[in-house]
Design an enzyme around this catalytic site. Structure first.
Site, PDB file in Angstrom:
ATOM      1  N   MET A 170       4.636  -4.611  -6.183  1.00 24.84           N
ATOM      2  CA  MET A 170       3.288  -5.024  -6.900  1.00 24.84           C
ATOM      3  C   MET A 170       2.074  -4.528  -7.302  1.00 24.84           C
ATOM      4  SD  MET A 170       1.769  -5.708  -2.334  1.00 24.84           S
ATOM      5  CE  MET A 170       0.804  -7.234  -3.333  1.00 24.84           C
ATOM      6  N   HIS A 171       1.077  -5.432  -8.008  1.00 21.54           N
ATOM      7  CA  HIS A 171       0.031  -5.034  -8.468  1.00 21.54           C
ATOM      8  C   HIS A 171       0.163  -4.483 -10.020  1.00 21.54           C
ATOM      9  CE1 HIS A 171      -2.278  -4.742  -4.148  1.00 21.54           C
ATOM     10  NE2 HIS A 171      -0.843  -3.343  -4.472  1.00 21.54           N
ATOM     11  N   ASP A 178       6.840  -7.129  -2.530  1.00 24.94           N
ATOM     12  CA  ASP A 178       7.599  -6.111  -2.321  1.00 24.94           C
ATOM     13  C   ASP A 178       7.673  -6.247  -0.006  1.00 24.94           C
ATOM     14  OD1 ASP A 178       5.320  -4.473  -2.000  1.00 24.94           O
ATOM     15  OD2 ASP A 178       6.945  -3.039  -3.303  1.00 24.94           O
TER      16      ASP A 178
END
Length: 486
Positions: free
Chosen positions: A78-79, A237
Site C-alpha cells: 500500500m501507500h 495487501d
C-alpha cells in the site's frame, strides 16, 4: 475455471492459481530489487514489478488449460506513489510505503492543516508512509517532475493499468493515500486542494471485487490467455490478506506477520478512534476495517538472523529457545521508524536490558517478543473502543513459526487460529477475482466456503500473566527513548 491472484509485495511478487472450489494448483514468485538511495528512503522501479508479474504468469499458467483462466485479482503493498506522465511513462522511481523522507510534509499536514481537519476529510491523520505527504515532498523537492504528473496510482494499480488499460484503484488501497473520504468512499476535494492535484489525475474508484476491464490484446497474445480474462480491482495487501483469512463481517481479527506487521479488525460500520492511532479504512468486503500497522515485523527477524547472526536457518535459532515469559532483554522493533500507534518516523530499534549473562537465544527471543508487544500496542487501542476481540487469524511468513504464534497468543491473550491454506494477499486476490467473475455472490460467501481453520493456539493463563508484567515494562520504553531520535 481458474483465477489468478497477484500479490505485489515489497521484495517479490507472488502469483497463485486457484480453481472455483478454492483448490490451489500452483504458486510462483519472482523477486525484484529495492533501492535505498539515502538513509530512510525506499524506492522501486514499477517496470520491475511488471516484468516480474508477466514472467510469473507465464510460469503459473504453463501447465493449465489457458482458455479456462477467467479472472485476475490483486493484493499489493500500500501507500506507494507511482507517477506517470502524459505518455504513460514512469516519471520517477516509486516511493514506497516504508519510505521515511516525508517527515516535514507529515508534520505540515498534522500541525498546519491539523489532525482534526485531516480526520474529518479522510478518517485518518498523516503518516510518513502515506501517499499525500509523498506528493507534497515531490512538489517541493522535484517540482519539474511534479508538474509532469498526469496519473497518480498505487503499486498494484500500475499492474492493473498495464494489464487492462483502465486507470483504476480500489477503495481499500485508496484509503491509505490520505486523499479519500473513507466514510463516503469518494475522493476528498479538500485533500486534492491541499496537495494541489486534480481529480483527473486520480484513478476511478472501484470496490475490490468489481471488474475494471479485460486483458489488453497485446498481453493476451504474449501470455497466451483469452482477451476475455476479467481484471478485478483487488485490494491493498492487508485487506486482500483479510479476505484470504476470512476476516470479514463484524468484529473479526487477523494478524499479519509479513515484512510489516498488522492487526486488522473488520467491521460492518464506519468508526474512528479518538487519537487516530489506528487507520480507519474501507474494507475489500464492501464495509470497513480498523488497522494498526508496524513498519517492521518479519523484517526484524530477517534482519536479526541474516544481517547480524549471518544465518538463514531461522528454525534452528528458535529451537534454542526453551522458556517463555522470563526474558530480561527487550527489543524495540522500530528499524524503519514506527507507524501505529506512535506515528514516529524518526525512532529506531534498540535492545535494552542486556547483561553479562545475556545469551544469543535471549536476543532472538527478544526480537520475536518485541514484535508481539508492538502488535499489542494497537490491540489496546481497539480494546479502548470497546471492540470485544477474543481470537484472531494469523498469516504471513512469520505465522509459520509455532514459537511466534505461541508468543503472540500469550502476549495478546487471544486464541490464534491457524488456517489450512495461508497464502495471504495472493489468495485474497484470486478470491476477489472469483467474486468479480460471478462464481460467488459476495465476498462473505466465498470466505465461508473456502477458509478453514486447522488448529488453534490457546493462551496459557500463567504465561499470559508473565507477559502482562513484561508488556507493562515494554510500554515504558518508547517514551523513554523517543527524545534521542528527534
Amino acid at each position: 475455471m481458474f483465477y489468478i491472484g497477484i500479490d505485489l509485495g515489497t521484495s517479490a511478487v507472488k502469483l497463485l492459481l486457484m480453481d472455483e472450489e478454492g483448490g490451489i494448483h500452483k504458486i510462483v514468485s519472482r523477486e525484484y530489487p529495492i533501492f535505498f538511495p539515502k538513509s530512510g528512503w525506499s524506492e522501486q522501479n514499477p517496470e520491475d514489478w511488471l516484468d516480474a508479474a508477466i514472467d510469473g504468469i507465464k510460469e503459473l499458467t504453463a501447465d493449465c488449460k489457458k482458455e479456462l483462466v477467467a479472472g485476475i485479482g490483486f493484493g499489493g503493498q500500500m501507500h506507494g506513489l507511482v507517477a506517470l506522465d502524459q505518455n504513460d511513462q514512469v516519471i520517477r522511481p516509486a516511493i514506497l510505503w516504508n519510505d521515511g523522507r516525508t517527515g516535514e510534509e507529515t508534520d505540515y499536514l498534522n500541525r498546519e492543516i491539523g489532525k482534526e481537519k485531516l480526520s474529518e476529510c479522510t478518517a485518518n491523520i498523516a503518516f510518513a508512509g502515506f501517499t499525500a505527504p509523498k506528493l507534497l515532498w515531490m512538489k517541493k523537492h522535484e517540482p519539474e517532475k511534479f508538474a509532469k504528473i498526469e496519473k497518480i496510482m498505487l503499486p498494484k494499480d500500475y499492474l492493473a493499468y498495464r494489464l487492462s488499460g483502465v486507470f483504476c484503484t480500489d477503495v481499500s488501497d485508496a484509503s491509505g493515500m490520505l486523499l479519500m473520504d473513507v466514510k463516503n468512499r469518494k475522493w476528498s476535494r479538500e485533500m486534492m486542494e491541499i496537495c494541489q492535484i486534480r481529480e483527473s489525475q486520480l484513478p476511478r474508484l472501484y470496490e475490490s471485487y468489481e471488474v475494471v476491464g479485460t486483458l489488453v490484446p497485446a498481453f493476451a497474445r504474449e501470455l497466451g490467455l483469452p482477451e476475455t480474462v476479467k481484471i478485478v480491482a483487488g485490494a491493498g495487501d492487508n485487506a486482500a490478506a483479510a479476505i484470504g483469512t476470512g476476516t470479514v463481517g463484524e468484529g473479526r481479527c487477523n494478524i499479519s506477520l509479513g515484512t510489516s506487521g498488522t492487526i486488522f479488525i473488520s467491521s460492518k460500520t464506519f468508526g474512528v478512534d479518538a487519537n487516530n492511532a489506528l487507520h480507519s479504512f474501507a474494507h475489500a468486503d464492501g464495509h470497513y476495517h480498523l488497522m494498526g500497522c508496524m513498519l517492521s515485523a518479519g523484517s526484524c527477524n530477517k534482519w536479526w538472523n541474516e544481517a547480524i547472526l549471518r544465518t538463514k536457518d531461522f528454525v534452528k535459532e528458535q529451537e534454542q529457545i526453551k522458556k517463555l515469559g522470563e526474558n530480561q532483554v527487550f527489543y524495540l522493533p522500530y528499524l524503519m521508524g514506527e507507524r501505529s500507534p506512535h506515528n514516529d518516523p524518526n525512532v529506531r530499534a534498540a535492545f535494552l536490558g542486556m547483561s553479562m549473562d545475556t545469551a544469543r537465544e535471549d536476543m532472538t527471543l527478544a526480537v520475536l517478543e518485541g514484535v508481539a508487544f508492538g502488535l499489542r500496542d494497537s490491540l489496546e487501542v481497539a480494546r479502548s473502543l470497546g471492540v470485544p476481540i477474543t481470537r484472531t487469524k494469523i498469516c504471513g511468513g512469520g505465522a509459520r513459526s509455532p514459537l511466534w504464534r505461541k508468543i503472540i497468543a500469550n502476549v495478546l491473550n487471544l486464541k490464534v487460529d491457524v488456517l489450512e491454506s495461508e497464502e495471504g494477499p495472493a489468495l485474497g486476490g484470486a478470491m476477489l477475482a472469483a467474486v468479480g467473475c460471478g462464481v460467488y455472490k459476495d465476498v462473505e460467501s466465498i470466505t465461508q466456503k473456502l477458509v478453514k481453520v486447522t488448529d488453534t493456539v490457546e493462551p496459557e493463563p500463567e504465561l499470559v500473566a508473565k507477559y502482562e508484567e513484561r508488556y507493562r515494562r515494554f510500554r515504558e520504553m518508547y517514551p523513554a527513548v523517543k527524545g534521542l531520535y528527534r
